[in-house]
Design a protein around this motif. Structure first.
Motif, PDB file in Angstrom:
ATOM      1  N   ALA A 155     -17.242  35.197  66.322  1.00 38.57           N
ATOM      2  CA  ALA A 155     -18.226  34.116  66.397  1.00 38.57           C
ATOM      3  C   ALA A 155     -18.534  33.779  67.849  1.00 38.57           C
ATOM      4  N   GLU A 156     -17.512  33.754  68.700  1.00 40.42           N
ATOM      5  CA  GLU A 156     -17.705  33.413  70.112  1.00 40.42           C
ATOM      6  C   GLU A 156     -18.587  34.444  70.813  1.00 40.42           C
ATOM      7  N   GLU A 157     -18.455  35.708  70.448  1.00 39.79           N
ATOM      8  CA  GLU A 157     -19.309  36.744  71.049  1.00 39.79           C
ATOM      9  C   GLU A 157     -20.762  36.553  70.633  1.00 39.79           C
ATOM     10  N   ILE A 158     -20.978  36.114  69.402  1.00 40.09           N
ATOM     11  CA  ILE A 158     -22.344  35.851  68.953  1.00 40.09           C
ATOM     12  C   ILE A 158     -22.914  34.626  69.660  1.00 40.09           C
ATOM     13  N   TRP A 159     -22.077  33.606  69.868  1.00 38.97           N
ATOM     14  CA  TRP A 159     -22.537  32.435  70.621  1.00 38.97           C
ATOM     15  C   TRP A 159     -22.990  32.863  72.024  1.00 38.97           C
ATOM     16  N   ARG A 160     -22.212  33.732  72.637  1.00 38.79           N
ATOM     17  CA  ARG A 160     -22.536  34.187  73.984  1.00 38.79           C
ATOM     18  C   ARG A 160     -23.853  34.968  73.980  1.00 38.79           C
ATOM     19  N   MET A 161     -24.054  35.785  72.967  1.00 38.05           N
ATOM     20  CA  MET A 161     -25.284  36.556  72.842  1.00 38.05           C
ATOM     21  C   MET A 161     -26.496  35.641  72.753  1.00 38.05           C
ATOM     22  N   GLU A 164     -27.160  33.918  76.135  1.00 35.44           N
ATOM     23  CA  GLU A 164     -27.755  34.816  77.125  1.00 35.44           C
ATOM     24  C   GLU A 164     -29.224  35.090  76.844  1.00 35.44           C
ATOM     25  N   ALA A 165     -29.658  34.832  75.607  1.00 34.86           N
ATOM     26  CA  ALA A 165     -31.065  35.050  75.250  1.00 34.86           C
ATOM     27  C   ALA A 165     -31.943  33.874  75.660  1.00 34.86           C
ATOM     28  N   SER A 166     -31.317  32.820  76.169  1.00 35.59           N
ATOM     29  CA  SER A 166     -32.055  31.610  76.525  1.00 35.59           C
ATOM     30  C   SER A 166     -31.711  31.195  77.942  1.00 35.59           C
ATOM     31  N   GLU A 167     -32.727  30.760  78.689  1.00 36.90           N
ATOM     32  CA  GLU A 167     -32.472  30.239  80.020  1.00 36.90           C
ATOM     33  C   GLU A 167     -31.908  28.825  79.945  1.00 36.90           C
ATOM     34  N   GLY A 168     -32.071  28.179  78.782  1.00 42.00           N
ATOM     35  CA  GLY A 168     -31.572  26.826  78.612  1.00 42.00           C
ATOM     36  C   GLY A 168     -30.543  26.736  77.524  1.00 42.00           C
ATOM     37  N   THR A 169     -30.963  26.232  76.352  1.00 38.40           N
ATOM     38  CA  THR A 169     -30.038  25.923  75.270  1.00 38.40           C
ATOM     39  C   THR A 169     -30.284  26.809  74.062  1.00 38.40           C
ATOM     40  N   MET A 193     -33.639  19.532  57.389  1.00 42.25           N
ATOM     41  CA  MET A 193     -32.918  18.760  58.391  1.00 42.25           C
ATOM     42  C   MET A 193     -31.616  19.492  58.719  1.00 42.25           C
ATOM     43  N   ALA A 194     -31.262  19.455  59.991  1.00 41.96           N
ATOM     44  CA  ALA A 194     -30.099  20.230  60.416  1.00 41.96           C
ATOM     45  C   ALA A 194     -29.265  19.464  61.435  1.00 41.96           C
ATOM     46  N   GLY A 195     -27.998  19.824  61.491  1.00 43.98           N
ATOM     47  CA  GLY A 195     -27.091  19.371  62.537  1.00 43.98           C
ATOM     48  C   GLY A 195     -26.572  20.596  63.263  1.00 43.98           C
ATOM     49  N   ALA A 196     -26.403  20.502  64.566  1.00 39.87           N
ATOM     50  CA  ALA A 196     -26.061  21.694  65.348  1.00 39.87           C
ATOM     51  C   ALA A 196     -25.286  21.309  66.604  1.00 39.87           C
ATOM     52  N   TYR A 197     -24.701  22.325  67.209  1.00 37.56           N
ATOM     53  CA  TYR A 197     -24.133  22.195  68.546  1.00 37.56           C
ATOM     54  C   TYR A 197     -25.013  22.967  69.535  1.00 37.56           C
ATOM     55  N   ARG A 198     -25.160  22.412  70.726  1.00 37.12           N
ATOM     56  CA  ARG A 198     -25.751  23.194  71.801  1.00 37.12           C
ATOM     57  C   ARG A 198     -24.794  24.314  72.171  1.00 37.12           C
ATOM     58  N   LEU A 199     -25.354  25.469  72.468  1.00 36.57           N
ATOM     59  CA  LEU A 199     -24.577  26.589  72.985  1.00 36.57           C
ATOM     60  C   LEU A 199     -25.011  26.835  74.421  1.00 36.57           C
ATOM     61  N   GLU A 200     -24.092  26.680  75.344  1.00 41.00           N
ATOM     62  CA  GLU A 200     -24.385  26.885  76.754  1.00 41.00           C
ATOM     63  C   GLU A 200     -23.275  27.731  77.363  1.00 41.00           C
ATOM     64  N   LYS A 203     -20.484  28.674  74.979  1.00 40.32           N
ATOM     65  CA  LYS A 203     -19.559  27.648  74.505  1.00 40.32           C
ATOM     66  C   LYS A 203     -20.305  26.548  73.750  1.00 40.32           C
ATOM     67  N   LYS A 204     -19.634  25.983  72.735  1.00 45.08           N
ATOM     68  CA  LYS A 204     -20.166  24.800  72.072  1.00 45.08           C
ATOM     69  C   LYS A 204     -20.064  23.622  73.023  1.00 45.08           C
ATOM     70  N   THR A 205     -21.174  22.866  73.139  1.00 43.86           N
ATOM     71  CA  THR A 205     -21.120  21.686  73.985  1.00 43.86           C
ATOM     72  C   THR A 205     -21.449  20.450  73.150  1.00 43.86           C
ATOM     73  N   SER A 206     -22.546  19.782  73.428  1.00 43.78           N
ATOM     74  CA  SER A 206     -22.828  18.512  72.764  1.00 43.78           C
ATOM     75  C   SER A 206     -23.459  18.703  71.393  1.00 43.78           C
ATOM     76  N   TRP A 207     -23.342  17.654  70.577  1.00 45.21           N
ATOM     77  CA  TRP A 207     -23.861  17.655  69.209  1.00 45.21           C
ATOM     78  C   TRP A 207     -25.355  17.329  69.210  1.00 45.21           C
ATOM     79  N   VAL A 208     -26.087  17.996  68.326  1.00 47.88           N
ATOM     80  CA  VAL A 208     -27.525  17.791  68.163  1.00 47.88           C
ATOM     81  C   VAL A 208     -27.789  17.357  66.728  1.00 47.88           C
ATOM     82  N   ASN A 209     -28.451  16.215  66.572  1.00 47.26           N
ATOM     83  CA  ASN A 209     -28.843  15.791  65.234  1.00 47.26           C
ATOM     84  C   ASN A 209     -30.323  15.395  65.239  1.00 47.26           C
ATOM     85  N   GLY A 210     -30.845  15.017  64.078  1.00 49.57           N
ATOM     86  CA  GLY A 210     -32.238  14.602  63.988  1.00 49.57           C
ATOM     87  C   GLY A 210     -33.229  15.718  64.239  1.00 49.57           C
ATOM     88  N   ILE A 211     -32.845  16.962  63.917  1.00 48.28           N
ATOM     89  CA  ILE A 211     -33.758  18.093  64.096  1.00 48.28           C
ATOM     90  C   ILE A 211     -34.074  18.729  62.743  1.00 48.28           C
TER      91      ILE A 211
END
Length: 257
Positions: A155-161, A164-169, A193-200, A203-211
């Motif tokens: 899972a961590e390798e997929i997060w990294r992938m 790397e596909a995004s300049e931001g989040t 409606m979804a809940g998510a973590y930012r991947l930067e 790594k998982k960073t802050s929580w994202v809601n209301g999307i």
């Protein structure tokens, strides 16, 4: 040992609850999206009816006549296996011997799921997927252990992938709401409606809601560009248990702030 397990589970839920307190939406746009294993399994459950021959014969699936066509990324294999430990079935609801089968194999659609009636109508053999809610209920069609075959990446390798596909989040979607109302099981369209973590930086960073995440299930299958090794099953619903690893689906439209 049981006390330790309960403590561990409580810590996981507490940590997630604390993450969500400070959650906020991301700006609307297209983001690289990874669906967590249980989250994608829930989405697969919501659309599992499209693989039913009964639904296809009633015009309720777009897979009619699509056998041997590519309907998914070539890294996607979708299997129905009635013999996995913990949830086994030697016979279906009509007494027909069950069998392991790939419904999608390396992206190629191989077969719908049949019972005796739908198989006869199609001039095929049943796949042994007759289902009965009880002895007096009508015969329906359902898979047994229905799951996306895992890959080799963690899972961590997929997060990294995805990062790397995004300049931001990038986003790791872990929760979907409105599966009973926010999708069309015939066309495959969904807006949930979804809940998510930012991947930067992988790594998982802050929580994202209301999307809200939107897309089309059939198109999503074609967009899968990485499949994790972290296969996980949800709880059985009737005769069916759905599983998936984490999957990376490239850019998806996200409605936020």
């Amino acid at each position: 040992r049981e006390d330790l397990q309960k403590t561990g589970i409580a810590q996981v839920f507490l940590g997630k609850a604390l993450d969500q307190i400070a959650g906020e939406p991301v700006p609307s746009g297209n983001y690289p999206v990874v669906f967590e294993n249980t989250c994608f399994a829930n989405l697969l459950m919501a659309f599992s009816g499209v693989f039913s021959a009964k639904n296809a014969q009633q015009g309720l699936s777009l897979l009619t006549g699509k056998e041997d066509e590519q309907i998914a990324s070539d890294i996607v294999t979708l299997t129905d296996d009635p013999f996995l430990p913990g949830h086994q079935a030697a016979f279906d609801g009509e007494g027909v011997a069950t069998a392991r089968k790939n419904v999608i194999e390396n992206g190629i659609f191989k077969t719908l799921l049949y019972n005796l009636q739908t198989a006869k109508k199609a001039g095929r053999e049943t796949t042994g997927n007759a289902s009965r809610a009880s002895y007096y209920a009508p015969v329906d069609i359902a898979p047994f252990n229905f799951y996306v075959q895992p890959g080799t990446a963690s899972a961590e390798e997929i997060w990294r992938m995805a990062s790397e596909a995004s300049e931001g989040t990038a986003l790791l979607i872990t929760e979907l709401a409105g599966l009973h109302a926010g999708l069309n099981p015939i066309t495959g369209d969904f807006s949930l409606m979804a809940g998510a973590y930012r991947l930067e930086n992988g790594k998982k960073t802050s929580w994202v809601n209301g999307i809200t995440v939107s897309g089309n299930f059939y198109e999503l299958l074609k967009k899968i560009s990485a499949v994790g090794s972290d296969l996980k099953f949800g709880f059985p619903r009737g005769t069916t248990r759905i599983g998936s690893p984490s999957v990376y689906c490239g850019l998806m439209p996200i409605a936020g702030k």
